[in-house]
Design a protein around this motif. Structure first.
Motif, short mmCIF file in Angstrom:
data_model
loop_
_atom_site.label_atom_id
_atom_site.label_comp_id
_atom_site.label_asym_id
_atom_site.label_seq_id
_atom_site.Cartn_x
_atom_site.Cartn_y
_atom_site.Cartn_z
N GLY A 42 82.45 -51.51 -64.34
CA GLY A 42 83.01 -50.28 -63.79
C GLY A 42 83.83 -49.48 -64.79
O GLY A 42 84.24 -48.36 -64.51
N ALA A 43 84.04 -50.03 -65.97
CA ALA A 43 84.84 -49.35 -67.00
C ALA A 43 84.04 -48.22 -67.63
O ALA A 43 82.81 -48.23 -67.63
N ARG A 44 84.76 -47.25 -68.16
CA ARG A 44 84.15 -46.11 -68.84
C ARG A 44 84.36 -46.27 -70.34
O ARG A 44 85.45 -46.62 -70.79
N ILE A 45 83.32 -46.01 -71.11
CA ILE A 45 83.43 -46.10 -72.56
C ILE A 45 84.09 -44.83 -73.07
O ILE A 45 83.58 -43.73 -72.87
N LEU A 46 85.25 -44.99 -73.69
CA LEU A 46 85.98 -43.85 -74.25
C LEU A 46 85.42 -43.43 -75.59
O LEU A 46 85.30 -42.25 -75.89
N LYS A 47 85.13 -44.43 -76.42
CA LYS A 47 84.60 -44.12 -77.75
C LYS A 47 83.81 -45.30 -78.29
O LYS A 47 83.96 -46.43 -77.85
N PHE B 97 86.87 -49.26 -74.13
CA PHE B 97 86.72 -49.02 -72.70
C PHE B 97 88.03 -48.61 -72.07
O PHE B 97 89.10 -49.05 -72.49
N GLU B 98 87.91 -47.81 -71.02
CA GLU B 98 89.06 -47.47 -70.19
C GLU B 98 88.81 -48.08 -68.81
O GLU B 98 87.73 -47.90 -68.24
#
Length: 178
Positions: free
Chosen positions: A92-97, A111-112
């Protein structure tokens, strides 16, 4: 099978960074102790990132249906501990960079996500593709403390650096090649 070097990894990074940034991790699987599959989704498109840290055939790629069928991947009924750790911290995490340190055979996915009490946290999955020293390391970016890794490395195996949960994450030492 191609030998993964820094230039090939740089090409992979350049080709896939646009998809990876802001992608969400939907599913994490670990077929064997040396393989991890991250299913990601971004802009209505789903892809599976296949990570293999086998000393002889270390590589990463996005799998298509045909490629996945050829690999004959069997997912165990009971996921390994490292897989459960990755699921806890990354599903469920979002990749920031996505980052590729210059001249290194490392890809880092930052990840955020949110912890149990709702605080925003950043964690990094470092994929080190370095032959017999290949590893996958999850660490907290705030304090660089390792949360877990595919292969724990103690001082008896390496005088250069130890890798285990609770220890600080440091990059592999530079090679003195000219």
């Amino acid at each position: 099978m191609l030998h993964i070097d820094s230039l090939l990894l740089e090409a992979f990074y350049e080709e896939n960074k646009d998809f990876c940034i802001n992608a969400r991790v939907q599913k994490i699987q670990q077929p064997t102790r040396r393989e991890v599959i991250l299913q990601m989704r971004n802009n209505g498109e789903s892809k599976k990132l296949y990570i293999n840290i086998n000393p002889s055939f270390h590589h990463l790629c996005f799998m298509n249906k045909e490629n996945e069928a050829k690999r004959n991947i069997q997912i165990p009924k009971q996921p390994p501990m490292f897989c459960m750790l990755l699921r806890k911290h990354m599903e469920g995490a979002r990749i920031l960079k996505i980052n590729k340190p210059e001249f290194e055979r490392i890809i880092e996915l930052t990840f955020e996500n949110y912890n149990e009490i709702g605080d925003r946290i950043e964690e990094c999955l470092s994929i080190e593709l370095m032959g017999k020293h290949s590893n996958i390391v999850l660490y907290n970016t705030d304090n660089n403390i390792i949360l877990g890794c595919a292969h724990n490395i103690g001082e008896e195996k390496s005088k250069e650096r130890e890798l285990a949960g609770g220890l600080p994450y440091i990059y592999p030492p530079k090679q003195n090649k000219k």
